[in-house]
Design a protein around this motif. Structure first.
Motif, PDB file in Angstrom:
ATOM      1  N   PRO A  54      47.301  48.116  45.067  1.00  0.00           N
ATOM      2  CA  PRO A  54      48.109  48.660  43.896  1.00  0.00           C
ATOM      3  C   PRO A  54      48.969  47.184  44.058  1.00  0.00           C
ATOM      4  N   ASN A  55      49.720  46.793  44.580  1.00  0.00           N
ATOM      5  CA  ASN A  55      50.912  46.203  44.470  1.00  0.00           C
ATOM      6  C   ASN A  55      50.518  44.499  44.755  1.00  0.00           C
ATOM      7  N   GLN A  56      49.328  44.257  44.775  1.00  0.00           N
ATOM      8  CA  GLN A  56      48.492  42.737  44.721  1.00  0.00           C
ATOM      9  C   GLN A  56      47.493  42.605  43.318  1.00  0.00           C
ATOM     10  N   PRO A  57      47.213  42.589  42.665  1.00  0.00           N
ATOM     11  CA  PRO A  57      46.570  42.358  41.337  1.00  0.00           C
ATOM     12  C   PRO A  57      45.944  41.947  41.477  1.00  0.00           C
ATOM     13  N   VAL A  58      44.688  40.983  41.215  1.00  0.00           N
ATOM     14  CA  VAL A  58      44.015  39.788  41.820  1.00  0.00           C
ATOM     15  C   VAL A  58      43.596  39.267  39.919  1.00  0.00           C
ATOM     16  N   TYR A  59      43.925  37.712  39.975  1.00  0.00           N
ATOM     17  CA  TYR A  59      43.440  37.009  38.303  1.00  0.00           C
ATOM     18  C   TYR A  59      42.027  36.091  38.632  1.00  0.00           C
ATOM     19  N   THR A  60      41.295  36.471  37.467  1.00  0.00           N
ATOM     20  CA  THR A  60      40.725  35.172  37.865  1.00  0.00           C
ATOM     21  C   THR A  60      39.823  35.157  36.054  1.00  0.00           C
ATOM     22  N   ASP A  61      39.552  33.899  36.970  1.00  0.00           N
ATOM     23  CA  ASP A  61      38.855  32.886  35.479  1.00  0.00           C
ATOM     24  C   ASP A  61      37.558  33.905  34.932  1.00  0.00           C
ATOM     25  N   PRO A  62      37.394  34.296  33.843  1.00  0.00           N
ATOM     26  CA  PRO A  62      36.086  34.706  33.780  1.00  0.00           C
ATOM     27  C   PRO A  62      34.971  34.070  34.418  1.00  0.00           C
ATOM     28  N   ASN A  63      34.388  32.654  33.358  1.00  0.00           N
ATOM     29  CA  ASN A  63      33.703  31.901  33.490  1.00  0.00           C
ATOM     30  C   ASN A  63      33.294  31.993  35.641  1.00  0.00           C
ATOM     31  N   ALA A  64      34.271  32.477  36.789  1.00  0.00           N
ATOM     32  CA  ALA A  64      33.929  32.341  38.009  1.00  0.00           C
ATOM     33  C   ALA A  64      33.795  33.265  38.526  1.00  0.00           C
ATOM     34  N   THR A  65      33.956  34.364  37.887  1.00  0.00           N
ATOM     35  CA  THR A  65      33.887  35.833  38.557  1.00  0.00           C
ATOM     36  C   THR A  65      32.207  35.626  38.801  1.00  0.00           C
ATOM     37  N   VAL A  66      32.155  36.442  39.580  1.00  0.00           N
ATOM     38  CA  VAL A  66      31.268  37.474  39.898  1.00  0.00           C
ATOM     39  C   VAL A  66      30.629  38.805  40.113  1.00  0.00           C
ATOM     40  N   ALA A  67      31.813  39.087  41.043  1.00  0.00           N
ATOM     41  CA  ALA A  67      31.428  41.302  41.179  1.00  0.00           C
ATOM     42  C   ALA A  67      32.682  40.777  41.517  1.00  0.00           C
ATOM     43  N   TRP A  68      32.679  43.012  41.075  1.00  0.00           N
ATOM     44  CA  TRP A  68      33.879  43.784  41.547  1.00  0.00           C
ATOM     45  C   TRP A  68      33.410  44.922  42.057  1.00  0.00           C
ATOM     46  N   SER A  69      33.831  45.761  43.222  1.00  0.00           N
ATOM     47  CA  SER A  69      33.948  46.781  43.746  1.00  0.00           C
ATOM     48  C   SER A  69      34.029  47.682  42.643  1.00  0.00           C
ATOM     49  N   GLY A  70      32.972  48.938  42.653  1.00  0.00           N
ATOM     50  CA  GLY A  70      33.107  49.758  41.090  1.00  0.00           C
ATOM     51  C   GLY A  70      34.286  50.645  41.135  1.00  0.00           C
ATOM     52  N   ASN A  71      35.064  50.368  41.721  1.00  0.00           N
ATOM     53  CA  ASN A  71      36.369  51.864  40.889  1.00  0.00           C
ATOM     54  C   ASN A  71      37.484  50.925  40.813  1.00  0.00           C
ATOM     55  N   LEU A  72      37.102  49.638  40.149  1.00  0.00           N
ATOM     56  CA  LEU A  72      38.117  48.649  39.807  1.00  0.00           C
ATOM     57  C   LEU A  72      37.599  48.829  38.177  1.00  0.00           C
ATOM     58  N   GLN A  73      39.041  48.259  37.388  1.00  0.00           N
ATOM     59  CA  GLN A  73      38.914  48.664  35.881  1.00  0.00           C
ATOM     60  C   GLN A  73      38.909  47.029  35.007  1.00  0.00           C
ATOM     61  N   PRO A  74      38.300  46.235  35.539  1.00  0.00           N
ATOM     62  CA  PRO A  74      39.098  44.798  34.851  1.00  0.00           C
ATOM     63  C   PRO A  74      40.070  44.466  33.278  1.00  0.00           C
ATOM     64  N   GLU A  75      40.762  43.997  33.306  1.00  0.00           N
ATOM     65  CA  GLU A  75      41.347  43.599  31.440  1.00  0.00           C
ATOM     66  C   GLU A  75      41.411  42.295  31.752  1.00  0.00           C
ATOM     67  N   PHE A 124      32.927  28.160  40.990  1.00  0.00           N
ATOM     68  CA  PHE A 124      32.114  27.139  39.629  1.00  0.00           C
ATOM     69  C   PHE A 124      32.445  27.882  37.879  1.00  0.00           C
ATOM     70  N   GLU A 125      32.537  27.543  37.260  1.00  0.00           N
ATOM     71  CA  GLU A 125      32.219  28.259  36.277  1.00  0.00           C
ATOM     72  C   GLU A 125      30.840  28.183  35.214  1.00  0.00           C
ATOM     73  N   GLU A 126      30.682  29.697  35.167  1.00  0.00           N
ATOM     74  CA  GLU A 126      28.913  29.558  34.416  1.00  0.00           C
ATOM     75  C   GLU A 126      29.478  29.277  32.841  1.00  0.00           C
ATOM     76  N   GLY A 127      30.225  29.190  31.936  1.00  0.00           N
ATOM     77  CA  GLY A 127      30.032  28.626  30.922  1.00  0.00           C
ATOM     78  C   GLY A 127      30.286  30.501  29.890  1.00  0.00           C
ATOM     79  N   TYR A 128      31.049  31.377  30.086  1.00  0.00           N
ATOM     80  CA  TYR A 128      30.864  32.649  29.702  1.00  0.00           C
ATOM     81  C   TYR A 128      31.456  32.050  28.228  1.00  0.00           C
ATOM     82  N   PHE A 129      32.520  30.972  28.222  1.00  0.00           N
ATOM     83  CA  PHE A 129      33.499  30.781  27.172  1.00  0.00           C
ATOM     84  C   PHE A 129      33.692  29.343  27.025  1.00  0.00           C
TER      85      PHE A 129
END
Length: 230
Positions: free
Chosen positions: A166-187, A221-226
């Motif tokens: 809760p006090n430490q959000p994580v920011y990622t490159d969308p092209n490098a993001t593989v998976a995340w836990s089901g209780n998280l809702q990314p924005e 690695f960047e998958e290239g979505y964007f």
């Protein structure tokens, strides 16, 4: 480079039964599925099989109208094939590293491009990032899996899991993001100051922000979505 006689090469690369059950890593980049009933796999992932196995593309109405429309929007990346029968099925995806995860009632999100195979006992659905669908061609979609069973995911090179608190959000490159836990809702957040810093394929300043309690998996690695042209 390793040099072998023909006999040595066959011995060094021969398929081995490891007795690990339904999903077995034959190599870090090749999954052996010891099929006795049915499995879902990424369309086009089959590279070889032995035994009596039949393949069918996911029926357009097999999972209801809702998923049909989501698939039409998200494109071929979310297409699945159904393998049914008895035998050994070998699947891979462009030489990417494979990780096997056993879900025990949890929910788990996987980028649509990084889902390789999963057991039919798992419930699944296609989730679209609607807020950016109009901003970027094709948008970004992922698969939500929940229940009891195994899922195989892929990543370019070694995946890295980051803890979200809760006090430490994580920011990622969308092209490098593989998976995340089901209780998280990314924005999605934009920061023009990142334009010259983030990867070439991330649409310059667009990032995913994860808040709450959970984890997010990224790859080097960047998958290239964007693209910068989006």
């Amino acid at each position: 480079m390793n040099r072998y006689s023909l006999e040595e090469f066959v011995d060094a690369t021969r398929q081995e039964d490891k007795g690990e059950g339904l999903f077995e890593l034959e190599t870090p980049r090749l999954l052996e599925i010891n099929l006795t009933d049915q499995i879902w796999a990424k369309s086009g992932a089959m590279i070889s099989y032995q035994g009596n196995i039949k393949f069918a593309r996911e029926g357009i109405l097999e999972h209801g109208l809702g998923k049909m429309f989501k698939r039409a929007f998200s494109g071929e990346g979310s297409a699945l094939m159904k393998a049914t029968g008895n035998g050994k099925l070998y699947v891979a995806d462009q030489g990417k590293k494979i990780s096997i995860i056993r879900l025990a009632g949890e929910a788990f999100y996987v980028s649509g491009n990084d889902l390789l195979a999963f057991e039919p006992s798992l419930k699944w659905d296609i989730k679209l990032m609607r807020k950016i669908a109009g901003m970027l061609s094709g948008g970004l979609f992922n698969i939500r899996l929940e229940g009891y069973g195994m899922v195989a995911i892929t990543s370019h090179y070694e995946p890295l899991t980051l803890v979200v608190s809760p006090n430490q959000p994580v920011y990622t490159d969308p092209n490098a993001t593989v998976a995340w836990s089901g209780n998280l809702q990314p924005e999605f957040v934009a920061d023009v100051s990142l334009k010259t810093f983030v990867g070439r394929g991330s649409g310059d300043s667009l990032q995913m922000k994860f808040t709450g309690d959970g984890f997010v998996v990224v790859q080097p690695f960047e998958e290239g979505y964007f693209s910068n042209d989006s």
